[in-house]
Scaffold this active site. Structure first.
Site, short mmCIF file in Angstrom:
data_model
loop_
_atom_site.label_atom_id
_atom_site.label_comp_id
_atom_site.label_asym_id
_atom_site.label_seq_id
_atom_site.Cartn_x
_atom_site.Cartn_y
_atom_site.Cartn_z
N ASP A 172 0.85 -1.18 0.00
CA ASP A 172 0.00 0.00 0.00
C ASP A 172 0.89 1.24 0.00
OD1 ASP A 172 -3.05 0.72 0.54
OD2 ASP A 172 -1.82 2.15 1.65
N ILE A 173 0.65 2.17 -0.93
CA ILE A 173 1.44 3.41 -0.96
C ILE A 173 1.08 4.24 0.26
CG2 ILE A 173 1.95 5.52 -2.23
CD1 ILE A 173 1.33 4.04 -4.80
N ASN A 180 -2.15 12.79 -3.55
CA ASN A 180 -3.12 13.19 -4.57
C ASN A 180 -3.64 14.59 -4.32
OD1 ASN A 180 -3.54 11.50 -6.74
ND2 ASN A 180 -5.06 10.23 -5.74
N ASP A 189 -1.64 9.55 -10.86
CA ASP A 189 -1.59 8.42 -11.80
C ASP A 189 -0.15 8.11 -12.21
OD1 ASP A 189 -4.31 8.17 -11.71
OD2 ASP A 189 -4.69 9.08 -13.67
N GLU A 216 -4.51 2.48 -4.60
CA GLU A 216 -3.06 2.56 -4.42
C GLU A 216 -2.51 1.27 -3.81
OE1 GLU A 216 -4.84 4.51 -0.68
OE2 GLU A 216 -5.36 4.20 -2.77
#
Length: 301
Positions: A172-173, A180, A189, A216
């Site tokens: 997971d980012i 964002n 993106d 993500e």
């Protein structure tokens, strides 16, 4: 150059395989088995593009073999052509009704057989290309969630049957919503594509699958891989993503984009179902985030 396609011949007469080898002269990979049980095992192990199946065989006839092939999720989509001396309409009807795509009569006429098999292999290749397109994430170019679900189910069952461990990495980012909000969705993106490419670069074996799990979140399926080896790979991926040095000034862990990774493996005693494997890997991701992010947590920690 297109990959060489494969044909599995299940026929108790070895001459048939010899004829096919001569007909195709290396254009198609030919393998053969002399009976139904061995043929089914070979189909599961090798996933051929096409099966030529004789009707009259010892132990198990072609009709029974076809029923078993079509009843298994691992072989149900492999096209089967009946290859037999039987020419009665009722026999042909029975084979087609059970799921065969064609019916070739013996004695073999090389020119006719070659053209018909080539046509069926072309159809198979086109179908596979369409199927592959439906399994790819449009943004990142890696496998999508549908492909992940199908492949994990396949490898979980294969691992249980062959008694080898299957490991799963969930990634997971870290603080991606903040990224964002700071840079906008277009830049978000680009970040997702860069992270996906970095994860993919660490996948060395054809059997490993890197997928976008959602948003993500990413995942890596590692067949025949114990937990220790999976953790080592996870550490390389974690360091690789941090090493991209994608600026993330709003992050708390580092000034760059990072990932938290959870690693789980079927060799853990508590994992008896596919859903257990995903759940344990997910819990490890959350633990990695709770303990500071930008780290790997494994299921035995």
């Amino acid at each position: 150059m297109p990959e060489t396609q494969s044909v599995l011949i299940i026929d108790d007469d070895p001459v048939v395989a010899e004829i096919m080898e001569t007909i195709f002269a290396g254009e198609v990979q030919i393998t053969s088995c002399r009976n139904g049980p061995d043929g089914i095992a070979a189909a599961v192990a090798g996933a051929p593009d096409l099966i030529l199946l004789d009707v009259r065989m010892p132990e198990m006839d072609g009709y029974e073999a076809l029923k078993l092939l079509k009843s298994s999720s691992e072989t149900e989509d492999i096209p089967v052509i009946f290859l037999t001396a039987k020419t009665e309409t009722e026999d042909e009807f029975m084979g087609l009704e059970l799921g065969a795509i064609d019916y070739i009569s013996k004695p073999i006429i090389p020119r006719i057989v070659k053209v018909r098999i080539h046509n069926h292999l072309l159809l198979k290749r086109n179908r596979d290309q369409l199927a592959n397109m439906s399994m790819i994430d449009g943004l990142t170019g890696i496998a999508n969630r549908r492909r992940f679900d199908d492949y994990l189910d396949q490898e979980f069952r294969r691992g249980a049957r062959s008694e080898y461990p299957v490991s799963l990495l969930m990634l997971d980012i870290d603080e991606f919503k903040i990224y964002n909000d700071s840079f906008g969705h277009q830049q978000g993106d680009e970040c997702l594509k860069a992270v996906a490419a970095e994860i993919k670069s660490h996948s060395r074996r054809p059997s490993d699958l890197v997928a976008r799990y959602g948003g993500e979140e990413f995942a890596v399926i590692l067949p025949d891989t114990p937990l220790g080896a999976a953790q080592m790979l996870a550490e390389k991926i974690r360091a690789g993503v941090e090493g991209l040095q994608i600026a993330h000034p709003g992050a708390q862990a580092t000034p760059y984009v990072t990932v938290s990774i959870g690693a789980a493996c079927t060799e853990n005693a508590g994992i008896t179902a596919l859903t257990d494997l995903i759940e344990v890997a997910d819990k490890c991701v959350y633990r990695a985030k709770e303990t500071g992010r930008n780290r790997v947590c494994k299921s035995l920690d």
